[in-house]
Motif scaffolding. Structure first.
Motif, PDB file in Angstrom:
ATOM      1  N   ASP A  19       0.835  -1.201   0.000  1.00  0.00           N
ATOM      2  CA  ASP A  19       0.000   0.000   0.000  1.00  0.00           C
ATOM      3  C   ASP A  19       0.874   1.257   0.000  1.00  0.00           C
ATOM      4  O   ASP A  19       2.092   1.184   0.004  1.00  0.00           O
ATOM      5  N   THR A  20       0.209   2.404  -0.006  1.00  0.00           N
ATOM      6  CA  THR A  20       0.924   3.673  -0.116  1.00  0.00           C
ATOM      7  C   THR A  20       0.802   4.463   1.178  1.00  0.00           C
ATOM      8  O   THR A  20      -0.037   4.171   2.036  1.00  0.00           O
ATOM      9  N   GLU A  21       1.658   5.468   1.296  1.00  0.00           N
ATOM     10  CA  GLU A  21       1.621   6.366   2.439  1.00  0.00           C
ATOM     11  C   GLU A  21       2.082   7.746   1.996  1.00  0.00           C
ATOM     12  O   GLU A  21       2.673   7.898   0.914  1.00  0.00           O
ATOM     13  N   GLN A  22       1.806   8.737   2.811  1.00  0.00           N
ATOM     14  CA  GLN A  22       2.230  10.106   2.540  1.00  0.00           C
ATOM     15  C   GLN A  22       3.420  10.417   3.444  1.00  0.00           C
ATOM     16  O   GLN A  22       3.357  10.189   4.651  1.00  0.00           O
ATOM     17  N   VAL A  23       4.498  10.926   2.855  1.00  0.00           N
ATOM     18  CA  VAL A  23       5.674  11.282   3.657  1.00  0.00           C
ATOM     19  C   VAL A  23       6.063  12.724   3.363  1.00  0.00           C
ATOM     20  O   VAL A  23       5.825  13.240   2.268  1.00  0.00           O
ATOM     21  N   ARG A  31      12.593   7.011  -2.169  1.00  0.00           N
ATOM     22  CA  ARG A  31      11.332   6.285  -2.057  1.00  0.00           C
ATOM     23  C   ARG A  31      10.711   6.172  -3.446  1.00  0.00           C
ATOM     24  O   ARG A  31      11.091   6.875  -4.385  1.00  0.00           O
ATOM     25  N   VAL A  32       9.725   5.288  -3.573  1.00  0.00           N
ATOM     26  CA  VAL A  32       9.068   5.066  -4.864  1.00  0.00           C
ATOM     27  C   VAL A  32       7.786   5.884  -4.921  1.00  0.00           C
ATOM     28  O   VAL A  32       6.871   5.686  -4.103  1.00  0.00           O
ATOM     29  N   LEU A  33       7.729   6.803  -5.870  1.00  0.00           N
ATOM     30  CA  LEU A  33       6.542   7.634  -6.059  1.00  0.00           C
ATOM     31  C   LEU A  33       5.368   6.734  -6.458  1.00  0.00           C
ATOM     32  O   LEU A  33       5.463   5.950  -7.399  1.00  0.00           O
ATOM     33  N   ALA A  34       4.261   6.861  -5.717  1.00  0.00           N
ATOM     34  CA  ALA A  34       3.138   5.943  -5.903  1.00  0.00           C
ATOM     35  C   ALA A  34       2.036   6.513  -6.783  1.00  0.00           C
ATOM     36  O   ALA A  34       1.177   5.765  -7.250  1.00  0.00           O
ATOM     37  N   ALA A  35       2.023   7.813  -6.993  1.00  0.00           N
ATOM     38  CA  ALA A  35       0.987   8.444  -7.826  1.00  0.00           C
ATOM     39  C   ALA A  35       1.586   9.673  -8.498  1.00  0.00           C
ATOM     40  O   ALA A  35       2.528  10.275  -7.979  1.00  0.00           O
ATOM     41  N   ASP A  36       1.044  10.026  -9.648  1.00  0.00           N
ATOM     42  CA  ASP A  36       1.509  11.232 -10.332  1.00  0.00           C
ATOM     43  C   ASP A  36       1.303  12.456  -9.437  1.00  0.00           C
ATOM     44  O   ASP A  36       0.305  12.543  -8.713  1.00  0.00           O
ATOM     45  N   VAL A  37       2.239  13.391  -9.498  1.00  0.00           N
ATOM     46  CA  VAL A  37       2.141  14.631  -8.732  1.00  0.00           C
ATOM     47  C   VAL A  37       2.141  15.797  -9.706  1.00  0.00           C
ATOM     48  O   VAL A  37       3.007  15.862 -10.596  1.00  0.00           O
ATOM     49  N   ILE A 142       4.933  15.051 -12.437  1.00  0.00           N
ATOM     50  CA  ILE A 142       6.017  14.072 -12.297  1.00  0.00           C
ATOM     51  C   ILE A 142       5.325  12.719 -12.285  1.00  0.00           C
ATOM     52  O   ILE A 142       4.493  12.445 -11.424  1.00  0.00           O
ATOM     53  N   SER A 143       5.641  11.868 -13.246  1.00  0.00           N
ATOM     54  CA  SER A 143       4.910  10.617 -13.410  1.00  0.00           C
ATOM     55  C   SER A 143       5.440   9.532 -12.485  1.00  0.00           C
ATOM     56  O   SER A 143       6.625   9.493 -12.143  1.00  0.00           O
ATOM     57  N   SER A 144       4.539   8.659 -12.088  1.00  0.00           N
ATOM     58  CA  SER A 144       4.879   7.507 -11.258  1.00  0.00           C
ATOM     59  C   SER A 144       4.732   6.230 -12.104  1.00  0.00           C
ATOM     60  O   SER A 144       4.083   6.262 -13.145  1.00  0.00           O
ATOM     61  N   PRO A 145       5.307   5.103 -11.677  1.00  0.00           N
ATOM     62  CA  PRO A 145       6.192   4.995 -10.516  1.00  0.00           C
ATOM     63  C   PRO A 145       7.623   5.370 -10.892  1.00  0.00           C
ATOM     64  O   PRO A 145       8.028   5.226 -12.040  1.00  0.00           O
ATOM     65  N   ARG A 146       8.352   5.857  -9.920  1.00  0.00           N
ATOM     66  CA  ARG A 146       9.769   6.130 -10.107  1.00  0.00           C
ATOM     67  C   ARG A 146      10.440   6.204  -8.750  1.00  0.00           C
ATOM     68  O   ARG A 146       9.807   6.578  -7.752  1.00  0.00           O
ATOM     69  N   ILE A 147      11.710   5.835  -8.711  1.00  0.00           N
ATOM     70  CA  ILE A 147      12.507   6.035  -7.514  1.00  0.00           C
ATOM     71  C   ILE A 147      12.923   7.495  -7.502  1.00  0.00           C
ATOM     72  O   ILE A 147      13.518   7.986  -8.462  1.00  0.00           O
ATOM     73  N   LEU A 148      12.585   8.191  -6.438  1.00  0.00           N
ATOM     74  CA  LEU A 148      12.795   9.635  -6.401  1.00  0.00           C
ATOM     75  C   LEU A 148      14.263   9.970  -6.157  1.00  0.00           C
ATOM     76  O   LEU A 148      14.817   9.692  -5.090  1.00  0.00           O
ATOM     77  N   ARG A 149      14.882  10.575  -7.178  1.00  0.00           N
ATOM     78  CA  ARG A 149      16.277  11.004  -7.107  1.00  0.00           C
ATOM     79  C   ARG A 149      16.339  12.409  -6.495  1.00  0.00           C
ATOM     80  O   ARG A 149      15.320  13.095  -6.394  1.00  0.00           O
ATOM     81  N   PRO A 150      17.515  12.847  -6.096  1.00  0.00           N
ATOM     82  CA  PRO A 150      17.640  14.217  -5.604  1.00  0.00           C
ATOM     83  C   PRO A 150      17.090  15.247  -6.586  1.00  0.00           C
ATOM     84  O   PRO A 150      16.468  16.243  -6.178  1.00  0.00           O
ATOM     85  N   GLU A 151      17.271  14.997  -7.876  1.00  0.00           N
ATOM     86  CA  GLU A 151      16.763  15.921  -8.892  1.00  0.00           C
ATOM     87  C   GLU A 151      15.231  15.981  -8.874  1.00  0.00           C
ATOM     88  O   GLU A 151      14.619  17.040  -9.079  1.00  0.00           O
ATOM     89  N   VAL A 166       4.023   7.886  -1.600  1.00  0.00           N
ATOM     90  CA  VAL A 166       5.036   6.881  -1.913  1.00  0.00           C
ATOM     91  C   VAL A 166       4.540   5.505  -1.501  1.00  0.00           C
ATOM     92  O   VAL A 166       3.600   5.364  -0.709  1.00  0.00           O
ATOM     93  N   ARG A 167       5.171   4.474  -2.053  1.00  0.00           N
ATOM     94  CA  ARG A 167       4.906   3.123  -1.599  1.00  0.00           C
ATOM     95  C   ARG A 167       5.512   2.920  -0.214  1.00  0.00           C
ATOM     96  O   ARG A 167       6.623   3.384   0.052  1.00  0.00           O
ATOM     97  N   ARG A 168       4.761   2.265   0.650  1.00  0.00           N
ATOM     98  CA  ARG A 168       5.324   1.872   1.931  1.00  0.00           C
ATOM     99  C   ARG A 168       6.530   0.960   1.704  1.00  0.00           C
ATOM    100  O   ARG A 168       6.552   0.184   0.747  1.00  0.00           O
ATOM    101  N   LYS A 169       7.517   1.067   2.550  1.00  0.00           N
ATOM    102  CA  LYS A 169       8.672   0.177   2.428  1.00  0.00           C
ATOM    103  C   LYS A 169       8.243  -1.259   2.731  1.00  0.00           C
ATOM    104  O   LYS A 169       7.712  -1.531   3.819  1.00  0.00           O
TER     105      LYS A 169
END
Length: 389
Positions: A19-23, A31-37, A142-151, A166-169
């Motif tokens: 499942d997903t969570e908000q951080v 972390r892995v972006l779970a939904a488009d932002v 910003i499209s999901s899913p993706r591992i969020l880089r510093p950029e 993001v996806r829960r760990k």
């Protein structure tokens, strides 16, 4: 025995995305972006100067032109008036361009005396103005899913996104088995060794985005192993190390079967890593890795990391690369072989000793050279596949 590809497919069938969570944004890196932002503002939100200089009308930009300075604009502090004919506003990088101006002459091209400036050099055709929305507009995603880089984190911040979905760990319960094992720092008996597999696997899985629970070593009794498995309750994935073979002290298969495990497969046609077992225990995916150190780590790369990718909502894949053999290789046997190797400047060479107990060789390797089953002898210069480490 099944093939590596068949085993990987069966393993992926055992898991579904968590499942997903908000951080908070400050905690979202890697972390892995779970939904488009979507952006909630334009960037920049106004036409902004890209240089230090003077803002004026482009129709008046010519060499030797003289203009009166009527004010100043700095980043965070716009000039509130209107720029008219024969007028200029001193402006700094990032400042909003004042109304009436559509050109910034850089300060190096200007000579100033009091409130008068003279354009002494030809300023060129570049306006030195960044248009409103030049970077992104409201609604851009910003499209999901993706591992969020510093950029990506920087872009999310600019989009005014304080909280990120993001996806829960995924929680991985990791259990070493065997009477021969003691923890690092403990004093081993004359017939014992230090538990190393779980620490290497823990680092591997956490680097992939998991939260790893390192459980106590399960001794070679049914009760100890059953207790360890009970402690794994609540995990998204249970990984045991050792005890998955068929010796008298290899209890993982029997104990898990007695606890109701639905076995997906046992044994894979690969080297190292043949005694691999997997299934579902009380609805939770479980993988029984071999106890040999190199076998456990190789199986972690080939099988468990793709499972974690799927748990995180990513596209599970094993990304092979190509390189040229720097030395010949003899014919391979009937199992898919993952050989420790080094790659440098597109050239790959396998270590001579591929014994599955040699962690020192694995630590020197930066690649796993993949040999298909029954691969013939290969000459120097042959193109082969490898998995980067």
């Amino acid at each position: 025995m099944i093939t590596v590809e068949e085993a990987r497919k069966l393993l992926l069938d055992l898991v579904t995305p968590v499942d997903t969570e908000q951080v908070p944004l400050a905690q979202a890196a890697r972390r892995v972006l779970a939904a488009d932002v979507a952006a909630t503002r334009d960037q920049p939100p106004f036409a902004a100067s890209s240089m230090d200089g003077y803002a004026l009308k482009s129709a008046e930009v010519e060499r030797h032109a003289m203009l009166k300075v009527i004010g100043e604009a700095a980043a965070g502090h716009r000039y509130g008036g209107q720029v008219g004919a024969g007028q200029a506003v001193r402006i700094f990088t990032g400042a909003p361009v004042p109304d009436g101006a559509d050109f910034v002459v850089i300060q190096e091209d200007v000579e100033r005396k009091g409130d008068l400036i003279t354009i002494r050099n030809h300023p060129g055709d570049k306006s030195n103005i960044r248009p409103a929305g030049a970077d992104f507009r409201v609604g851009q995603i910003i499209s999901s899913p993706r591992i969020l880089r510093p950029e990506d984190i920087a872009l999310l911040a600019a989009m005014n996104t304080p909280v990120v979905p993001v996806r829960r760990k995924p929680v991985v319960a990791l259990i070493s088995t065997g009477d021969e094992l003691v923890m690092p720092g403990e004093e081993p008996g004359p017939d014992q060794i230090i538990a190393s597999n779980t620490f290497g696997l823990k680092a591997m899985f956490e680097e992939a985005g998991a939260h790893v629970r390192l459980l106590p070593i399960a001794r070679d009794t049914r009760g100890s192993l059953a207790t360890a498995l009970d402690l794994a309750s609540g995990a998204d994935l249970v990984v045991t190390v050792g005890g998955a073979s068929v010796g008298d002290h290899d209890l993982v298969g029997d104990v898990t079967s007695g606890l109701g495990m639905e076995r997906a497969f046992y044994k894979v046609r690969m080297r190292p890593g043949k005694p691999l077992m997997a299934g579902r225990l009380n609805g939770t995916a479980m993988v029984g890795l071999p106890g040999n150190p190199v076998s456990a780590m190789v199986c972690g790369h080939i099988f468990v990391l793709p499972m974690l990718q799927k748990l995180l909502g990513l596209n599970p894949q094993v990304n092979f690369h190509r390189a040229t053999l720097a030395a010949p290789l003899s014919a391979n046997g009937p199992r898919e072989h993952y050989m420790r190797a080094t790659v440098e400047n597109g050239q790959i060479i396998a270590f001579g000793d591929q014994d599955s107990s040699l962690l020192s060789i694995l630590a020197q390797a930066n690649a796993l050279l993949m040999r298909p089953p029954d691969d013939p002898a290969l000459a120097e210069g042959t193109q082969i596949l490898y998995l980067p480490l």
